[in-house]
Design a protein around this motif. Sequence first.
Motif, PDB file in Angstrom:
ATOM      1  N   MET A   1       9.690  -1.648  19.807  1.00  0.00           N
ATOM      2  CA  MET A   1       8.397  -1.183  19.359  1.00  0.00           C
ATOM      3  C   MET A   1       7.834  -2.231  18.388  1.00  0.00           C
ATOM      4  SD  MET A   1       7.331   2.069  16.956  1.00  0.00           S
ATOM      5  CE  MET A   1       8.145   3.284  17.927  1.00  0.00           C
ATOM      6  N   PRO A   2       6.606  -2.639  18.569  1.00  0.00           N
ATOM      7  CA  PRO A   2       5.989  -3.619  17.670  1.00  0.00           C
ATOM      8  C   PRO A   2       5.807  -3.050  16.269  1.00  0.00           C
ATOM      9  CG  PRO A   2       4.694  -3.375  19.677  1.00  0.00           C
ATOM     10  CD  PRO A   2       5.748  -2.305  19.680  1.00  0.00           C
ATOM     11  N   LEU A   3       5.732  -3.936  15.321  1.00  0.00           N
ATOM     12  CA  LEU A   3       5.556  -3.554  13.933  1.00  0.00           C
ATOM     13  C   LEU A   3       4.125  -3.888  13.525  1.00  0.00           C
ATOM     14  CD1 LEU A   3       6.948  -2.677  11.237  1.00  0.00           C
ATOM     15  CD2 LEU A   3       7.489  -5.077  10.895  1.00  0.00           C
ATOM     16  N   TYR A   4       3.361  -2.868  13.217  1.00  0.00           N
ATOM     17  CA  TYR A   4       1.981  -3.059  12.762  1.00  0.00           C
ATOM     18  C   TYR A   4       1.878  -2.481  11.360  1.00  0.00           C
ATOM     19  CZ  TYR A   4       0.952  -3.867  17.671  1.00  0.00           C
ATOM     20  OH  TYR A   4       0.945  -4.373  18.942  1.00  0.00           O
ATOM     21  N   ILE A   5       1.522  -3.324  10.416  1.00  0.00           N
ATOM     22  CA  ILE A   5       1.400  -2.870   9.036  1.00  0.00           C
ATOM     23  C   ILE A   5       0.005  -3.205   8.542  1.00  0.00           C
ATOM     24  CG2 ILE A   5       2.288  -3.084   6.689  1.00  0.00           C
ATOM     25  CD1 ILE A   5       4.940  -3.989   7.932  1.00  0.00           C
ATOM     26  N   LYS A   6      -0.729  -2.182   8.147  1.00  0.00           N
ATOM     27  CA  LYS A   6      -2.071  -2.380   7.609  1.00  0.00           C
ATOM     28  C   LYS A   6      -2.063  -1.936   6.166  1.00  0.00           C
ATOM     29  CE  LYS A   6      -4.497  -2.017  11.952  1.00  0.00           C
ATOM     30  NZ  LYS A   6      -5.617  -1.467  12.684  1.00  0.00           N
ATOM     31  N   ASP A   7      -1.617  -2.846   5.313  1.00  0.00           N
ATOM     32  CA  ASP A   7      -1.527  -2.566   3.890  1.00  0.00           C
ATOM     33  C   ASP A   7      -1.899  -3.848   3.156  1.00  0.00           C
ATOM     34  OD1 ASP A   7      -0.375  -2.547   1.206  1.00  0.00           O
ATOM     35  OD2 ASP A   7       0.679  -0.719   1.797  1.00  0.00           O
ATOM     36  N   PRO A   8      -2.959  -3.810   2.361  1.00  0.00           N
ATOM     37  CA  PRO A   8      -3.410  -5.028   1.677  1.00  0.00           C
ATOM     38  C   PRO A   8      -2.342  -5.658   0.775  1.00  0.00           C
ATOM     39  CG  PRO A   8      -5.020  -3.251   1.400  1.00  0.00           C
ATOM     40  CD  PRO A   8      -3.832  -2.665   2.075  1.00  0.00           C
ATOM     41  N   GLU A   9      -1.545  -4.844   0.113  1.00  0.00           N
ATOM     42  CA  GLU A   9      -0.509  -5.397  -0.758  1.00  0.00           C
ATOM     43  C   GLU A   9       0.569  -6.123   0.057  1.00  0.00           C
ATOM     44  OE1 GLU A   9       2.615  -4.168  -4.307  1.00  0.00           O
ATOM     45  OE2 GLU A   9       1.601  -2.582  -3.193  1.00  0.00           O
ATOM     46  N   VAL A  10       0.961  -5.515   1.177  1.00  0.00           N
ATOM     47  CA  VAL A  10       1.952  -6.154   2.051  1.00  0.00           C
ATOM     48  C   VAL A  10       1.400  -7.465   2.581  1.00  0.00           C
ATOM     49  CG1 VAL A  10       3.232  -5.934   4.227  1.00  0.00           C
ATOM     50  CG2 VAL A  10       3.093  -3.988   2.656  1.00  0.00           C
ATOM     51  N   ASP A  11       0.145  -7.462   2.963  1.00  0.00           N
ATOM     52  CA  ASP A  11      -0.479  -8.680   3.470  1.00  0.00           C
ATOM     53  C   ASP A  11      -0.500  -9.764   2.391  1.00  0.00           C
ATOM     54  OD1 ASP A  11      -1.769  -9.983   5.715  1.00  0.00           O
ATOM     55  OD2 ASP A  11      -3.573  -9.982   4.448  1.00  0.00           O
ATOM     56  N   LYS A  12      -0.820  -9.379   1.163  1.00  0.00           N
ATOM     57  CA  LYS A  12      -0.853 -10.331   0.044  1.00  0.00           C
ATOM     58  C   LYS A  12       0.542 -10.904  -0.219  1.00  0.00           C
ATOM     59  CE  LYS A  12      -2.111 -10.695  -4.812  1.00  0.00           C
ATOM     60  NZ  LYS A  12      -2.501 -10.008  -6.015  1.00  0.00           N
ATOM     61  N   LEU A  13       1.544 -10.041  -0.225  1.00  0.00           N
ATOM     62  CA  LEU A  13       2.915 -10.493  -0.426  1.00  0.00           C
ATOM     63  C   LEU A  13       3.372 -11.417   0.701  1.00  0.00           C
ATOM     64  CD1 LEU A  13       4.482  -7.132  -1.654  1.00  0.00           C
ATOM     65  CD2 LEU A  13       4.125  -9.195  -3.034  1.00  0.00           C
ATOM     66  N   ALA A  14       3.020 -11.062   1.924  1.00  0.00           N
ATOM     67  CA  ALA A  14       3.367 -11.907   3.065  1.00  0.00           C
ATOM     68  C   ALA A  14       2.700 -13.272   2.938  1.00  0.00           C
ATOM     69  CB  ALA A  14       2.962 -11.231   4.372  1.00  0.00           C
ATOM     70  N   GLU A  15       1.447 -13.296   2.552  1.00  0.00           N
ATOM     71  CA  GLU A  15       0.742 -14.568   2.383  1.00  0.00           C
ATOM     72  C   GLU A  15       1.385 -15.414   1.283  1.00  0.00           C
ATOM     73  OE1 GLU A  15      -1.555 -15.942   4.278  1.00  0.00           O
ATOM     74  OE2 GLU A  15      -1.553 -14.169   5.579  1.00  0.00           O
ATOM     75  N   GLU A  16       1.835 -14.779   0.223  1.00  0.00           N
ATOM     76  CA  GLU A  16       2.499 -15.518  -0.850  1.00  0.00           C
ATOM     77  C   GLU A  16       3.804 -16.133  -0.346  1.00  0.00           C
ATOM     78  OE1 GLU A  16       4.204 -14.942  -5.391  1.00  0.00           O
ATOM     79  OE2 GLU A  16       3.076 -13.316  -4.461  1.00  0.00           O
ATOM     80  N   LEU A  17       4.584 -15.340   0.408  1.00  0.00           N
ATOM     81  CA  LEU A  17       5.842 -15.853   0.952  1.00  0.00           C
ATOM     82  C   LEU A  17       5.587 -16.963   1.978  1.00  0.00           C
ATOM     83  CD1 LEU A  17       8.890 -15.670   0.868  1.00  0.00           C
ATOM     84  CD2 LEU A  17       8.783 -13.846   2.578  1.00  0.00           C
TER      85      LEU A  17
ATOM     86  N   VAL B   1       5.204 -14.056  10.871  1.00  0.00           N
ATOM     87  CA  VAL B   1       6.375 -13.441  11.504  1.00  0.00           C
ATOM     88  C   VAL B   1       7.653 -13.934  10.825  1.00  0.00           C
ATOM     89  CG1 VAL B   1       7.732 -13.333  13.640  1.00  0.00           C
ATOM     90  CG2 VAL B   1       5.250 -13.065  13.723  1.00  0.00           C
ATOM     91  N   GLU B   2       7.753 -15.244  10.603  1.00  0.00           N
ATOM     92  CA  GLU B   2       8.942 -15.806   9.954  1.00  0.00           C
ATOM     93  C   GLU B   2       9.072 -15.316   8.522  1.00  0.00           C
ATOM     94  OE1 GLU B   2      11.658 -17.610  10.998  1.00  0.00           O
ATOM     95  OE2 GLU B   2      10.812 -17.029  12.940  1.00  0.00           O
ATOM     96  N   ALA B   3       7.962 -15.212   7.812  1.00  0.00           N
ATOM     97  CA  ALA B   3       7.997 -14.734   6.425  1.00  0.00           C
ATOM     98  C   ALA B   3       8.517 -13.300   6.362  1.00  0.00           C
ATOM     99  CB  ALA B   3       6.608 -14.830   5.799  1.00  0.00           C
ATOM    100  N   VAL B   4       8.046 -12.450   7.246  1.00  0.00           N
ATOM    101  CA  VAL B   4       8.516 -11.056   7.283  1.00  0.00           C
ATOM    102  C   VAL B   4       9.989 -11.024   7.664  1.00  0.00           C
ATOM    103  CG1 VAL B   4       8.284  -8.830   8.471  1.00  0.00           C
ATOM    104  CG2 VAL B   4       6.243 -10.079   7.739  1.00  0.00           C
ATOM    105  N   LYS B   5      10.383 -11.855   8.629  1.00  0.00           N
ATOM    106  CA  LYS B   5      11.780 -11.916   9.056  1.00  0.00           C
ATOM    107  C   LYS B   5      12.676 -12.351   7.896  1.00  0.00           C
ATOM    108  CE  LYS B   5      12.346 -13.684  13.123  1.00  0.00           C
ATOM    109  NZ  LYS B   5      12.574 -14.616  14.246  1.00  0.00           N
TER     110      LYS B   5
END
Length: 79
Positions: free
Chosen positions: A1-17, A26-30
């Motif tokens: 099942m694909p992972l879809y996350i629509k959360d501005p904080e998660v997106d911000k954290l992912a962008e920082e990583l 994808v690699e950052a989340v992994k």
Amino acid sequence: MPLYIKDPEVDKLAEELIGLTNTSKVEAVKIALKHEIAKHRRNLLIRGRLAKSLAMARDAGLFQPGDHKAETDEMWSED
């Protein structure tokens, strides 16, 4: 099942990583998921070792004060 996350904080954290690791989203989340899984596994291992140590301490019983020098000398056959 694909992972879809629509959360501005998660997106911000992912962008920082992404910026810190120079990877894709994808690699950052992994990376983040692997790091958290490893951390929790280490904690489980520590808890298991601690539980074993506590069980050994319980089996040994209460500490009884005494003449530890004499006991050690006797154990090592020293006067």
